[in-house]
Design a protein around this motif. Structure first.
Motif, PDB file in Angstrom:
ATOM      1  N   ARG A   1       0.830  -1.205   0.000  1.00  0.00           N
ATOM      2  CA  ARG A   1       0.000   0.000   0.000  1.00  0.00           C
ATOM      3  C   ARG A   1       0.866   1.258   0.000  1.00  0.00           C
ATOM      4  N   ASN A   2       0.368   2.306  -0.619  1.00  0.00           N
ATOM      5  CA  ASN A   2       0.907   3.649  -0.440  1.00  0.00           C
ATOM      6  C   ASN A   2      -0.027   4.338   0.543  1.00  0.00           C
ATOM      7  N   ILE A   3       0.435   4.548   1.759  1.00  0.00           N
ATOM      8  CA  ILE A   3      -0.421   5.029   2.841  1.00  0.00           C
ATOM      9  C   ILE A   3      -0.291   6.546   2.925  1.00  0.00           C
ATOM     10  N   LEU A   4      -1.402   7.238   2.729  1.00  0.00           N
ATOM     11  CA  LEU A   4      -1.401   8.695   2.718  1.00  0.00           C
ATOM     12  C   LEU A   4      -1.695   9.255   4.097  1.00  0.00           C
ATOM     13  N   GLN A   5      -1.159  10.429   4.361  1.00  0.00           N
ATOM     14  CA  GLN A   5      -1.391  11.089   5.638  1.00  0.00           C
ATOM     15  C   GLN A   5      -2.828  11.585   5.757  1.00  0.00           C
ATOM     16  N   ASN A   6      -3.289  11.641   6.991  1.00  0.00           N
ATOM     17  CA  ASN A   6      -4.558  12.273   7.306  1.00  0.00           C
ATOM     18  C   ASN A   6      -4.301  13.253   8.440  1.00  0.00           C
ATOM     19  N   GLU A   7      -4.388  14.532   8.122  1.00  0.00           N
ATOM     20  CA  GLU A   7      -4.123  15.592   9.092  1.00  0.00           C
ATOM     21  C   GLU A   7      -2.732  15.439   9.717  1.00  0.00           C
ATOM     22  N   GLY A   8      -1.771  15.136   8.863  1.00  0.00           N
ATOM     23  CA  GLY A   8      -0.376  15.136   9.296  1.00  0.00           C
ATOM     24  C   GLY A   8       0.125  13.851   9.917  1.00  0.00           C
ATOM     25  N   VAL A   9      -0.719  12.831  10.057  1.00  0.00           N
ATOM     26  CA  VAL A   9      -0.272  11.567  10.651  1.00  0.00           C
ATOM     27  C   VAL A   9      -0.731  10.397   9.789  1.00  0.00           C
ATOM     28  N   TRP A  10      -0.082   9.261  10.000  1.00  0.00           N
ATOM     29  CA  TRP A  10      -0.524   8.014   9.378  1.00  0.00           C
ATOM     30  C   TRP A  10      -1.160   7.177  10.495  1.00  0.00           C
ATOM     31  N   GLU A  11      -2.462   7.207  10.578  1.00  0.00           N
ATOM     32  CA  GLU A  11      -3.144   6.544  11.682  1.00  0.00           C
ATOM     33  C   GLU A  11      -3.445   5.094  11.327  1.00  0.00           C
ATOM     34  N   ASN A  12      -3.132   4.199  12.277  1.00  0.00           N
ATOM     35  CA  ASN A  12      -3.440   2.778  12.122  1.00  0.00           C
ATOM     36  C   ASN A  12      -2.890   2.201  10.818  1.00  0.00           C
ATOM     37  N   VAL A  13      -1.578   2.354  10.594  1.00  0.00           N
ATOM     38  CA  VAL A  13      -0.975   1.708   9.430  1.00  0.00           C
ATOM     39  C   VAL A  13      -1.069   0.194   9.580  1.00  0.00           C
ATOM     40  N   PHE A  14      -1.148  -0.256  10.819  1.00  0.00           N
ATOM     41  CA  PHE A  14      -1.493  -1.647  11.113  1.00  0.00           C
ATOM     42  C   PHE A  14      -2.407  -1.639  12.324  1.00  0.00           C
ATOM     43  N   ARG A  15      -3.410  -2.541  12.284  1.00  0.00           N
ATOM     44  CA  ARG A  15      -4.306  -2.657  13.441  1.00  0.00           C
ATOM     45  C   ARG A  15      -4.958  -4.027  13.437  1.00  0.00           C
ATOM     46  N   ASP A  16      -4.986  -4.654  14.611  1.00  0.00           N
ATOM     47  CA  ASP A  16      -5.806  -5.839  14.797  1.00  0.00           C
ATOM     48  C   ASP A  16      -6.545  -5.675  16.119  1.00  0.00           C
ATOM     49  N   ASP A  17      -7.100  -6.746  16.659  1.00  0.00           N
ATOM     50  CA  ASP A  17      -7.899  -6.632  17.874  1.00  0.00           C
ATOM     51  C   ASP A  17      -7.060  -6.364  19.114  1.00  0.00           C
ATOM     52  N   VAL A  18      -5.758  -6.509  18.993  1.00  0.00           N
ATOM     53  CA  VAL A  18      -4.899  -6.457  20.170  1.00  0.00           C
ATOM     54  C   VAL A  18      -3.994  -5.231  20.189  1.00  0.00           C
ATOM     55  N   VAL A  19      -3.510  -4.785  19.032  1.00  0.00           N
ATOM     56  CA  VAL A  19      -2.523  -3.717  18.999  1.00  0.00           C
ATOM     57  C   VAL A  19      -2.639  -2.944  17.689  1.00  0.00           C
ATOM     58  N   SER A  20      -2.232  -1.680  17.732  1.00  0.00           N
ATOM     59  CA  SER A  20      -2.220  -0.863  16.516  1.00  0.00           C
ATOM     60  C   SER A  20      -0.903  -0.113  16.426  1.00  0.00           C
ATOM     61  N   VAL A  21      -0.549   0.276  15.198  1.00  0.00           N
ATOM     62  CA  VAL A  21       0.644   1.084  14.959  1.00  0.00           C
ATOM     63  C   VAL A  21       0.239   2.291  14.134  1.00  0.00           C
TER      64      VAL A  21
END
Length: 388
Positions: free
Chosen positions: A166-186
Motif C-alpha cells: 500500500r501507499n499510505i497517505l497522511q490524514n491531518e499530518g499523521v498516518w493513523e493505524n498503518v497496522f491494526r488488529d484486535d490487540v494492537v495498533s501502529v
C-alpha cells in the motif's frame, strides 16, 4: 501474523544503539519489539542478523519491519535479513519443515517505511540475484509532497514481492493505524531530521480493569453461580446471574503505549499522537560531558554542542528529556549514541560513568525514569498503575 487473544508480554530488546558508525560495543540501529510470540523490528542496520543470533530474539518470529528512514545505518541490514528470514541464500532452518523442506511462512513479511523503501528492497534483491523462498510486501508512508504514483524504480515486482503493498497517505499530518488488529495498533507521524523520517506509536488495545473480588463473590455464592464466572468478569465480560442480577465487569483501561522515534532534531509533529506513553525511545546522539569525556573540546558549551547536534539532524539528552516531559512519558530510553560513547556493561567504570552522565543531562529536563540503552538490553513495558 500469529493469532493473539491478548498480549501477555510487551518487550523491547535493543539490537543496535550506535549512530552513524558502529563500534566494538555498539552495532548499527535496530530494535526488536516482542509482542507475546511475534517479533517486530524497528530499523535494521548493518549486521542486525548477527545481533539477532547473539540475542534471545528469534529471527524466525519476525513478522514485520518498520523503517524510520533510509539512512544506511538504519537499513543496510534489511536485505541480508530478508535472505535469511525468508529462506533465501543462507536460509533459516527454523523456517523450513524438515519433512518437506517447504517454508512454513504463509503470509508475507511486511515492511513499512518512507518513499524509497520499495525501490531499495526491490533493486537490492534484483541486482544481487537474491532468491527468496517466501513472500514479502512493502507499504510506504507517503508525504503530501511525494509523487502520488511510482515507486522510485522502473524495475518490475521482485518475484517474491507481493503486489498488495500500500501507499499510505497522511490524514491531518499523521498516518493513523498503518497496522491494526484486535490487540494492537501502529500509527506514525513525520519527525524532523536531515532526511524524511518517521516516528512510530505502538498502542495496545484497552485491557480489563483491576477487579475487586469482594464486589462479586457474595453474589456468585448467593446464586450458586460457578466461580468460573470470575474469569469472564476479569476479561471484561458482564455476567447475568440466575436471579437476573447483572454483574458489570470492571471498566477497561488503556493498554500499554510505546513511542519509537527515529533520528530527529525536532519530533514536534508526532507530539499529539505520542501523548502519555509508558515508554519513549528517543535518540541522544551527542552530549557535552566535561570531566567525563576526554574528547570534550575546551571551547564547547552545552549550548554549542546542542547547536552542532541539531545542525546534523540529531538530539542531545536534554532535548530528549524535554520532549519526554512535553508528551508526559512515564519512562525514557535513550539510544543512537555517538561511537565515542562505549556501550560496555556496568563492569566498565568509564563507560558506566559516561552513561550516568548522559542520563543526568536528560534528567535535568525529565523527572521520570531515564535508561541509557546498550546493545542486547531488554526492557519489559508495563502497564501504567491503575488510576486512583
Amino acid at each position: 501474523m500469529t493469532a493473539r487473544r491478548g498480549l501477555s508480554s510487551l518487550n523491547v530488546t535493543f539490537l543496535g544503539t550506535a549512530s552513524a558508525q558502529p563500534s566494538s560495543t555498539r552495532n548499527h540501529s535496530a530494535l526488536a519489539l516482542r509482542l507475546s510470540g511475534d517479533v517486530w523490528l524497528f530499523d535494521c542496520g548493518e549486521a542486525t542478523q548477527h545481533q539477532l543470533q547473539k540475542s534471545a530474539v528469534k529471527m524466525g518470529k519476525i513478522q514485520k519491519v518498520f523503517l524510520t528512514h533510509l539512512h544506511g545505518d538504519h537499513c543496510f541490514g534489511l536485505l541480508p535479513l530478508l535472505a535469511s528470514r525468508l529462506n533465501g541464500a543462507g536460509g533459516i532452518v527454523d523456517d523450513v519443515d524438515p519433512r518437506t523442506q517447504a517454508s512454513k511462512i504463509e503470509s508475507p513479511l511486511e515492511i513499512y517505511g518512507p518513499l524509497g523503501t520499495r525501490a531499495y528492497v526491490r533493486n537490492g534483491l534484483t541486482y544481487t540475484h537474491t532468491l527468496l523462498g517466501s513472500p514479502y510486501v512493502v507499504h510506504e508512508l507517503r508525504l503530501p509532497s511525494d509523487p502520488q504514483g511510482g515507486d522510485h524504480t522502473t524495475l518490475p515486482l521482485h518475484e517474491s514481492e507481493s503486489p498488495l503493498g500500500r501507499n499510505i497517505l497522511q490524514n491531518e499530518g499523521v498516518w493513523e493505524n498503518v497496522f491494526r488488529d484486535d490487540v494492537v495498533s501502529v500509527s506514525a507521524a513525520p519527525i524532523l531530521h536531515s532526511a524524511p523520517c518517521v516516528g512510530y506509536v505502538v498502542q495496545e488495545s484497552p485491557v480489563p480493569g483491576k477487579m475487586d473480588p469482594s464486589s462479586y463473590i457474595p453474589h456468585l455464592k448467593r446464586t450458586k453461580t460457578p466461580m468460573s464466572a470470575m474469569s469472564r468478569l476479569q476479561q471484561g465480560e458482564d455476567v447475568t446471574l440466575a436471579d437476573g442480577t447483572v454483574l458489570q465487569a470492571p471498566a477497561r483501561r488503556s493498554g500499554r503505549k510505546l513511542v519509537i522515534l527515529g533520528d530527529t532534531y525536532d519530533p514536534s509533529p508526532i507530539a499529539e499522537l505520542a501523548k502519555s506513553p509508558d515508554l519513549l525511545i528517543h535518540e541522544a546522539t551527542n552530549a557535552h560531558l566535561p570531566g567525563l569525556d576526554a574528547n570534550t573540546k575546551a571551547e564547547d558549551t552545552f549550548e554549542s554542542v546542542e547547536v552542532r547536534t541539531k545542525s546534523r539532524g540529531h538530539s542531545t539528552p536534554q532535548m530528549a528529556g524535554a520532549f519526554a516531559t512535553r508528551i508526559g512519558a512515564r519512562k525514557l530510553a535513550l539510544n543512537h549514541f555517538s561511537a565515542r560513547y562505549a556501550g560496555n556493561d556496568d563492569a566498565n567504570e568509564h563507560s558506566k560513568g559516561i552513561m550516568q552522565g548522559i542520563a543526568k543531562l536528560a534528567a535535568k529536563e525529565f523527572q521520570g525514569d531515564v535508561i541509557c540503552a546498550r546493545d542486547f538490553m531488554s526492557i519489559d513495558v508495563d502497564l501504567s498503575p491503575d488510576p486512583q
